[in-house]
Design a protein around this motif. Structure first.
Motif, PDB file in Angstrom:
ATOM      1  N   CYS A 174      19.123  25.816  34.703  1.00 42.86           N
ATOM      2  CA  CYS A 174      18.101  24.883  33.848  1.00 42.86           C
ATOM      3  C   CYS A 174      17.161  24.126  35.067  1.00 42.86           C
ATOM      4  N   ASP A 187      18.208  20.178  34.810  1.00 40.21           N
ATOM      5  CA  ASP A 187      19.485  19.264  35.238  1.00 40.21           C
ATOM      6  C   ASP A 187      20.384  20.225  35.703  1.00 40.21           C
ATOM      7  N   CYS A 207      18.446  25.082  26.790  1.00 40.88           N
ATOM      8  CA  CYS A 207      19.562  24.315  27.681  1.00 40.88           C
ATOM      9  C   CYS A 207      20.509  23.538  26.711  1.00 40.88           C
ATOM     10  N   CYS A 225      19.832  19.580  28.033  1.00 40.04           N
ATOM     11  CA  CYS A 225      18.468  18.923  27.793  1.00 40.04           C
ATOM     12  C   CYS A 225      17.502  19.249  26.658  1.00 40.04           C
ATOM     13  N   CYS A 249      15.947  21.930  26.760  1.00 38.05           N
ATOM     14  CA  CYS A 249      14.707  22.731  27.048  1.00 38.05           C
ATOM     15  C   CYS A 249      14.796  24.149  26.739  1.00 38.05           C
TER      16      CYS A 249
HETATM   17 ZN   LIG Z   1      18.426  21.297  30.994  1.00 37.19          ZN
END
Ligand SMILES: [Zn+2]
Length: 298
Positions: free
Chosen positions: A217, A220, A231, A234, A236
């Motif tokens: 990702c 992070d 992800c 997070c 996303c």
């Molecule tokens: Zn992430």
């Protein structure tokens, strides 16, 4: 005027890649953290120096050599009547000086950064003489982190503390300007003398087998766990093409000798996306050369 902008640090990029995929030893982790902090400090000082008069020439990140000794300069400023040599430090917490010795906040002895600065100034002075420039140098240690304090019983005019940064800049800005051809020639010479070091030289040892495979990702640095590329950390949602291309970039920078093939990238991505998808992204963005077993993308 920014004559030589700070280059992107490929060594740091490679370390970020490795860090996500390999367990660093204590020492590797220490060096990595220091490099990250140092670079952040330099970027901060670049922002600070934007307040400097446009008339002067700023050269960032120079690795020079004099008589077999190499020395690195964070920032060099060519003014009319002198050269300023700035060494940017990101020290944090309460450090102290006793006599000639420096101590960390926990009381451990640390390298005296003034010695390093003096060495740098001496070598630069000699190099300038060889180049035919007789121009005085003024060196400063710049402490950029507002969380830094130094306990010392004496004055150190070569040290600029966080609270003095603005005043220091103001003082510089009041000096005579108007550079001439000679100053530009000096900047060009120094820039041309910069030594480009291989970014691979100081990396921790690594090989393909030991690195964790998968797609990372971008926010992070955790691994995507399934083909949806959502992800878990997070939240996303990553575009397939962007994710594969980012992985290809990592792969080819970490392993410049390995070929970009569907199989290789499929393996590098940990099988998260199918070979069909990998092939589609590769053929859209790269050119296929060679055939059969030697076929690869460039
Ligand atoms: Zn992430």
């Amino acid at each position: 005027m920014l004559f030589r902008p700070r280059p992107e640090m490929l060594e740091l990029t490679l370390l970020h890649y490795l860090h996500a995929r390999k367990k660093f030893t204590y020492e590797e982790e220490f060096n990595y953290t220091n490099l990250v902090k140092g670079y952040e400090g330099e970027l901060k000082s670049d922002i600070w120096l934007k307040g400097l008069t446009e008339e002067w020439l700023i050269l960032n990140h120079l690795l020079l050599e004099y008589n077999g000794s190499t020395f690195q300069i964070d920032t060099l400023i060519i003014a009319y009547e002198k050269i300023y040599l700035l060494d940017v430090k990101t020290f944090e917490g309460d450090h102290s000086i006793k006599g000639d010795k420096w101590y960390t906040p926990s009381g451990k002895p640390e390298k005296n950064p003034l010695h390093q600065l003096e060495r740098c100034e001496t070598l630069l002075q000699r190099l300038l003489q060889v180049l035919g420039f007789n121009i005085p140098i003024e060196s400063y240690l710049i402490f950029i982190n507002p969380e830094f304090h130094l306990y010392t019983s004496s004055n150190h005019p070569t040290i600029i503390f966080p609270a003095q940064l603005n005043r220091f800049l103001k003082k510089l800005n009041t000096r005579p300007v108007k550079l001439n051809k000679k100053h530009y020639q000096l900047a060009e010479k120094l820039n041309a003398l910069h030594i480009e070091e291989s970014p691979y030289k100081r990396l921790p040892l690594y090989n393909y087998e030991q690195l964790k495979k998968g797609i990372i990702c971008p926010n992070d640095k955790t691994f995507f766990t399934d083909e949806t590329l959502i992800c878990k950390q997070c939240g996303c949602v990553e575009d397939v093409e962007a994710a594969v291309l980012r992985s290809v970039k990592e792969f080819s920078l970490l392993f410049p000798d390995r070929k970009i093939t569907t199989n290789n990238i499929y393996d590098w991505c940990g099988g998260v996306k199918s070979k069909k998808v990998i092939r589609r992204v590769l053929s859209k963005n790269f050119k296929l050369v060679g055939h059969r077993t030697s076929a690869h993308y460039v």
